[in-house]
Motif scaffolding. Sequence first.
Motif, mmCIF file in Angstrom:
data_model
loop_
_atom_site.group_PDB
_atom_site.id
_atom_site.type_symbol
_atom_site.label_atom_id
_atom_site.label_comp_id
_atom_site.label_asym_id
_atom_site.label_seq_id
_atom_site.Cartn_x
_atom_site.Cartn_y
_atom_site.Cartn_z
ATOM 1 N N THR A 19 -10.592 12.836 -5.434
ATOM 2 C CA THR A 19 -9.372 12.339 -4.786
ATOM 3 C C THR A 19 -9.583 10.909 -4.310
ATOM 4 O O THR A 19 -10.611 10.606 -3.702
ATOM 5 C CB THR A 19 -9.019 13.218 -3.571
ATOM 6 N N PRO A 20 -8.632 10.007 -4.566
ATOM 7 C CA PRO A 20 -8.802 8.641 -4.054
ATOM 8 C C PRO A 20 -8.986 8.631 -2.540
ATOM 9 O O PRO A 20 -8.306 9.364 -1.805
ATOM 10 C CB PRO A 20 -7.490 7.959 -4.459
ATOM 11 N N LEU A 21 -9.896 7.773 -2.081
ATOM 12 C CA LEU A 21 -10.173 7.686 -0.644
ATOM 13 C C LEU A 21 -8.917 7.389 0.162
ATOM 14 O O LEU A 21 -8.795 7.836 1.301
ATOM 15 C CB LEU A 21 -11.211 6.578 -0.394
ATOM 16 N N CYS A 43 -3.275 -5.086 -5.585
ATOM 17 C CA CYS A 43 -2.645 -5.799 -4.462
ATOM 18 C C CYS A 43 -3.541 -5.972 -3.241
ATOM 19 O O CYS A 43 -3.444 -6.963 -2.536
ATOM 20 C CB CYS A 43 -1.336 -5.114 -4.063
ATOM 21 N N GLY A 44 -4.389 -4.993 -2.937
ATOM 22 C CA GLY A 44 -5.284 -5.098 -1.789
ATOM 23 C C GLY A 44 -4.783 -4.442 -0.517
ATOM 24 O O GLY A 44 -5.493 -4.447 0.493
ATOM 25 N N ALA A 45 -3.597 -3.856 -0.539
ATOM 26 C CA ALA A 45 -3.064 -3.242 0.685
ATOM 27 C C ALA A 45 -3.908 -2.069 1.169
ATOM 28 O O ALA A 45 -3.901 -1.737 2.355
ATOM 29 C CB ALA A 45 -1.632 -2.779 0.442
ATOM 30 N N CYS A 46 -4.632 -1.439 0.239
ATOM 31 C CA CYS A 46 -5.403 -0.238 0.575
ATOM 32 C C CYS A 46 -6.861 -0.542 0.895
ATOM 33 O O CYS A 46 -7.650 0.390 1.053
ATOM 34 C CB CYS A 46 -5.363 0.719 -0.610
ATOM 35 N N SER A 47 -7.234 -1.817 0.974
ATOM 36 C CA SER A 47 -8.648 -2.176 1.069
ATOM 37 C C SER A 47 -9.314 -1.610 2.319
ATOM 38 O O SER A 47 -8.732 -1.577 3.400
ATOM 39 C CB SER A 47 -8.816 -3.697 1.053
ATOM 40 N N ARG A 56 -11.075 -1.128 -3.107
ATOM 41 C CA ARG A 56 -9.689 -0.649 -3.155
ATOM 42 C C ARG A 56 -9.712 0.872 -3.065
ATOM 43 O O ARG A 56 -10.109 1.550 -4.023
ATOM 44 C CB ARG A 56 -9.011 -1.133 -4.439
ATOM 45 N N SER A 57 -9.270 1.385 -1.942
ATOM 46 C CA SER A 57 -9.377 2.831 -1.718
ATOM 47 C C SER A 57 -8.430 3.626 -2.604
ATOM 48 O O SER A 57 -8.611 4.828 -2.776
ATOM 49 C CB SER A 57 -9.133 3.166 -0.248
ATOM 50 N N ALA A 62 -13.326 9.823 -3.603
ATOM 51 C CA ALA A 62 -13.963 10.135 -2.316
ATOM 52 C C ALA A 62 -15.471 10.283 -2.453
ATOM 53 O O ALA A 62 -16.231 9.881 -1.570
ATOM 54 C CB ALA A 62 -13.346 11.407 -1.745
ATOM 55 N N MET A 63 -15.928 10.846 -3.588
ATOM 56 C CA MET A 63 -17.370 11.082 -3.736
ATOM 57 C C MET A 63 -18.175 9.776 -3.739
ATOM 58 O O MET A 63 -19.362 9.780 -3.445
ATOM 59 C CB MET A 63 -17.648 11.876 -5.004
ATOM 60 N N MET A 64 -17.505 8.652 -4.052
ATOM 61 C CA MET A 64 -18.212 7.368 -4.049
ATOM 62 C C MET A 64 -18.610 6.936 -2.640
ATOM 63 O O MET A 64 -19.419 6.029 -2.461
ATOM 64 C CB MET A 64 -17.327 6.280 -4.673
#
Length: 175
Positions: A19-21, A43-47, A56-57, A62-64
Amino acid sequence: MLTISVNGQKRQVSSPEGTPLLYVLRNELGVDSPQFGCGMAQCGACSILLDGKEVRSCITPAMMAAGKEITTIEGLSARWAQQKHLSPAQAAKTLHPVQEAWIEQQTPLCGICQSGMMIKATELLESNPNPSVEQIKDAFTNSAPSPRLCRCGSYIAIIDAVRFASTLMAKGGAQ
Ligand code: FES
Ligand code: FES
């Protein structure tokens, strides 16, 4: 069950490890400063910071994050307090210079991009405490994976805020 460290706290995650962080942080852990902008690393909004490096989350599984430290805006004050070896009493009333600068300069317009901008500013200032305007532009524009985008066009205000944060950091914190 995955365990990740978010802003100095160990957190148990039940979402699948791929799952994405961004979704783990916002939907499962209630850490909602990282924003969903494009969902495609454009875009970078999720950084967020992962061991001090902006990632970029929205595209980072998640495992990363296993064995690494995640820092979001919610953890910037504590990050600064730890770096400056502040007492718990001092830390409780301290903001990170990037936060102080963003408030002082009234940088955000709509605000959606600003969490990511502050994360990038923190990463930059930790590696280069006194960046020139050209170095700031280069960091925000040319470092991977894409330029940090602001649909409201607050770019000049962001440069001013990074310069002001640099000044505050050189003084050891807020004026
Ligand atoms: S939402 Fe992740 S880079 Fe745009
Ligand atoms: S302040 Fe609105 S997108 Fe940047």
